[in-house]
Design an enzyme around this catalytic site. Sequence first.
Site, short mmCIF file in Angstrom:
data_model
loop_
_atom_site.label_atom_id
_atom_site.label_comp_id
_atom_site.label_asym_id
_atom_site.label_seq_id
_atom_site.Cartn_x
_atom_site.Cartn_y
_atom_site.Cartn_z
N ASP A 1 0.85 -1.18 0.00
CA ASP A 1 0.00 0.00 0.00
C ASP A 1 0.90 1.24 0.00
OD1 ASP A 1 -1.57 2.19 0.81
OD2 ASP A 1 -2.90 0.92 1.97
N HIS A 2 0.70 2.14 -0.98
CA HIS A 2 1.57 3.32 -1.07
C HIS A 2 1.46 4.20 0.17
CE1 HIS A 2 -1.48 6.45 -1.94
NE2 HIS A 2 -2.15 5.45 -2.48
N HIS B 1 -5.94 1.88 3.21
CA HIS B 1 -5.04 2.75 3.97
C HIS B 1 -5.35 2.74 5.47
CE1 HIS B 1 -3.88 4.09 0.06
NE2 HIS B 1 -4.93 4.87 -0.13
#
Length: 156
Positions: A2-3, A65
């Site tokens: 996940d960025h 996120h």
Amino acid sequence: MDHYLGKEMVQSLMVLRFGNRIFGPIWNRDNVACVVLTFKEPFGTEGRGGYFDDFGIIRDVMQNHLLQLLCLVAMEKPASTNPDDVRDEKVKVLKCISPVELQDVVLGQYVGNPEGPPEAQKGYLDDPTVPPGSTTPTFATAVLRVANERWDGERG
């Protein structure tokens, strides 16, 4: 990966939690009443509304996120910093989350503030890439309960 997990603050969370002995004995239901995870951006969809409208805030932000952050906050110390060990502890947290009840969820859509700063004046439906009349939520809040020994008073 996940960025969002690449952000400096997020990367520091494991070090803060597990690298400081003071937190080990107090990071639990006896000393923490609740944890609020907030994702806030100072701008609108800025032409990305067409993409966002297909997913909404829950699928675009919350289910990846914010759940990642929840896991980092609620998990037990992994056996090592090996990605598999970290993942295993995160999965344990996810398995302990009680089903979310409808009364614990609030949804909304940003309408803009004509008297606010320029970046806040346009609402979601003002983005030309958003379909007219869209009801896609741009705001969501939910109460999640982690039912494990560290966080659930009825289990400890």
